[in-house]
Scaffold this active site. Structure first.
Site, short mmCIF file in Angstrom:
data_model
loop_
_atom_site.label_atom_id
_atom_site.label_comp_id
_atom_site.label_asym_id
_atom_site.label_seq_id
_atom_site.Cartn_x
_atom_site.Cartn_y
_atom_site.Cartn_z
N HIS A 199 0.91 -1.07 -0.40
CA HIS A 199 -0.04 0.16 0.06
C HIS A 199 0.37 1.39 -0.13
O HIS A 199 2.08 1.10 0.71
CB HIS A 199 -0.63 0.16 0.97
CG HIS A 199 -0.26 -0.16 2.31
ND1 HIS A 199 0.87 1.06 2.77
CD2 HIS A 199 0.08 -0.81 3.02
CE1 HIS A 199 0.60 0.76 4.38
NE2 HIS A 199 0.57 -0.79 4.68
N ASP A 200 0.37 2.19 -1.17
CA ASP A 200 0.84 3.77 -0.56
C ASP A 200 2.58 4.00 -1.42
O ASP A 200 3.48 4.59 -1.64
CB ASP A 200 1.08 4.01 0.08
CG ASP A 200 -0.18 3.87 1.22
OD1 ASP A 200 -1.12 4.93 1.00
OD2 ASP A 200 -0.59 3.45 2.32
N GLY A 235 4.81 -0.69 3.01
CA GLY A 235 3.92 -0.20 2.52
C GLY A 235 5.06 1.58 1.92
O GLY A 235 5.97 1.48 3.06
#
Length: 262
Positions: A121-122, A139
């Protein structure tokens, strides 16, 4: 109409361009948009708020747009954005973002992502990146253009990897890796620059000389980090042709929050 195998499950709300192909037993969710020329192999799952550009190749068993592996995630409509002409080989896992960051995971154009790579994520990946088999990105990782990550590399969350950097097989990157720098080991240490790779990308002799000098200032002359940054910024007068490279390095070092690979 997209060419969809009869065993695939495609939500009627999904937006697929006319030249998209979807293989057997693939599953595509309602908030997915796929642009022209992209091929989705058998057994791929694409879900979440995911947009995929043109002429991508997504090989079998990839999981694209799944929820983050983050216990704070509470179902927010975060996104995964993929550009054009990327290749994702077998078993890659690409997650949407979280609201604790910008809410978006992004992957640029012309990237070559080999089997079993995880993009958490991200993360934000630039263009023309090569990531070899089994590499794992935590992440919030940022990867610049033209980076090469060797097989089974691991990149710690929040680490930034500068453009044209490279890791050897099995490297564990716990701190920011500056542009142009090669690293290897667990934990990764700087081991030079990829001069041959830069030549293949059209770097002139002066630009490569400037990169070598930046490396010496960072790693070979015993300078403090602050002194090295200052002397790197001053190199433009000596290497005017490399002013863009010097500016990129200076900006990366100024913005580093985790310290750099040493």
């Amino acid at each position: 109409m997209a060419i969809i195998h009869p065993t695939a499950v495609v939500d009627p709300k999904a937006e697929l361009a006319a030249s998209v192909t979807v293989g057997a037993y693939a599953v595509i969710g309602p908030d997915v948009r796929i642009d022209e020329g992209t091929s989705v192999a058998p057994h791929v799952v694409i879900e979440g708020h995911t947009s995929i550009g043109r002429d991508n190749r997504i090989f079998q068993f990839c999981s694209v747009g799944a929820v983050p592996q983050d216990k704070k995630y509470a179902g927010e409509p975060t996104e995964l954005r993929i550009g054009d002409r990327n290749v994702f080989r077998e078993g890659c896992t690409l997650n949407v973002g979280t609201v604790q960051d910008g809410g978006v995971t992004s992957i640029g154009d012309d990237n070559w992502i080999m089997a079993y790579v995880h993009v958490a994520h991200d993360c934000h990946l630039g263009n023309r990146i090569t990531i070899a088999n089994g590499t794992q990105l935590g992440g919030h990782v940022v990867v610049g253009d033209w980076v090469t990550l060797g097989g089974m590399s691991g990149v710690h969350q929040f680490v930034k990897i500068g453009a044209h950097a490279m890791t050897a097989v099995g490297s564990v990157v716990l701190q920011d890796l500056p542009p142009f720098v090669m690293a290897d080991g667990d934990s990764a240490e700087a081991s030079g620059i990829n001069a041959e790779g830069l030549r293949r990308r059209g770097f002139s002799a002066q630009r490569i000389s400037a990169v070598k000098q930046m490396y010496r200032l960072l790693y070979r002359q015993g300078l403090t980090f602050e002194d090295a940054k200052s002397q790197i910024s001053a190199l433009t007068a000596e290497y005017p042709e490399a002013s863009g490279d010097i500016e990129m390095m200076s900006r990366f070092l100024a913005e580093s929050t985790r310290g750099i690979v040493r």
